[in-house]
Scaffold this motif. Structure first.
Motif, mmCIF file in Angstrom:
data_model
loop_
_atom_site.group_PDB
_atom_site.id
_atom_site.type_symbol
_atom_site.label_atom_id
_atom_site.label_comp_id
_atom_site.label_asym_id
_atom_site.label_seq_id
_atom_site.Cartn_x
_atom_site.Cartn_y
_atom_site.Cartn_z
ATOM 1 N N GLY A 85 0.844 -1.197 0.000
ATOM 2 C CA GLY A 85 0.000 0.000 0.000
ATOM 3 C C GLY A 85 0.873 1.237 0.000
ATOM 4 N N PHE A 86 0.360 2.308 -0.596
ATOM 5 C CA PHE A 86 1.103 3.569 -0.658
ATOM 6 C C PHE A 86 0.092 4.696 -0.526
ATOM 7 N N LEU A 87 0.217 5.480 0.543
ATOM 8 C CA LEU A 87 -0.752 6.534 0.838
ATOM 9 C C LEU A 87 -0.070 7.875 0.995
ATOM 10 N N LEU A 88 -0.721 8.922 0.511
ATOM 11 C CA LEU A 88 -0.314 10.273 0.845
ATOM 12 C C LEU A 88 -0.933 10.631 2.190
ATOM 13 N N LYS A 89 -0.220 11.437 2.969
ATOM 14 C CA LYS A 89 -0.693 11.749 4.318
ATOM 15 C C LYS A 89 -1.987 12.551 4.319
ATOM 16 N N ASP A 90 -2.291 13.222 3.215
ATOM 17 C CA ASP A 90 -3.531 13.995 3.155
ATOM 18 C C ASP A 90 -4.671 13.193 2.537
ATOM 19 N N ALA A 91 -4.501 11.862 2.470
ATOM 20 C CA ALA A 91 -5.517 11.028 1.823
ATOM 21 C C ALA A 91 -6.824 10.977 2.604
#
Length: 218
Positions: free
Chosen positions: A90-96
């Motif tokens: 998984g790969f998420l941006l912190k503002d997701a």
């Protein structure tokens, strides 16, 4: 940041945060000792960065890899590829937002993968342009598997994985049980020399097995 994430995750039914780590070295040591279902790591950490932590916990050389979701404030293409190459699921941006965070953790727990929509389009564009990321197995060795090595039903599953369908959605669309879908995925991973559904999707886009506007058979 860690305190906020812990509050959010602990409030979710069926989720328990078992530990926190202040740096990458502590993260690796704690994860290896406790073996949590999911590790949530930041790319920017002292000691060892999140990409190296991911490699040590889930990389190709790890015999019993953990499930790692990477978080970052940056969506650069290189970060995405390195995280996936190092075994991230998984790969998420912190503002997701919290909803996407919860879904990424749940997806990792059940063996699926989730990539932040904000970085998915650049990732697929890169693959479409013929610049696939390196990955373990046949793809990394420059020996991409042929589509002819997959059965027609396996290709149906691959195409759906590549556009983000969950196992449940694939089963519903193809009128197959969840167990059958998991068997197909295991066979696909073995034939392609990849380790997870993110790499299956990468292969599908890189080889033209799926493309924007593709029509799916049932």
């Amino acid at each position: 940041m860690r305190s906020g994430l812990r509050l959010l995750l602990d409030a979710q039914p069926g989720v328990e945060v078992v530990a926190e780590a202040a740096d990458g070295i502590e993260c690796v040591e704690t994860a290896r000792r406790l073996r949590p279902d999911v590790c949530l790591v930041d790319i920017q950490m002292p000691g060892l960065d999140g990409l190296e932590v991911t490699r040590l916990l889930a990389g190709p050389e790890v015999s019993d890899p953990l499930r790692v979701v990477v978080m970052t404030a940056f969506g650069e293409d290189g970060y995405v590829h390195r995280a996936l190459d190092n075994g991230a699921c998984g790969f998420l941006l912190k503002d997701a937002g919290p909803a996407l965070l919860f879904e990424a953790v749940r997806a990792a727990r059940r063996g699926d993968a989730l990539i932040s929509p904000a970085v998915t389009v650049p990732l697929l564009r890169r693959l479409k342009e013929g610049r696939p990321p390196s990955s373990p197995g046949g793809l990394a060795a420059g020996r991409p598997a042929s589509r002819t090595s997959l059965t027609g039903r396996e290709l149906d599953v691959v195409r759906r994985v590549a556009i983000g369908r969950t196992n449940q959605e694939i089963g519903s669309e193809l009128s197959l049980s969840l167990g059958t879908i998991k068997t197909h995925l295991a066979n696909i991973q073995s034939k392609l020399g990849v380790r997870n559904r993110v790499e299956i999707a990468s292969w599908a886009w890189a080889t033209g097995t799926v493309s924007q506007g593709s029509r799916l058979s049932t």
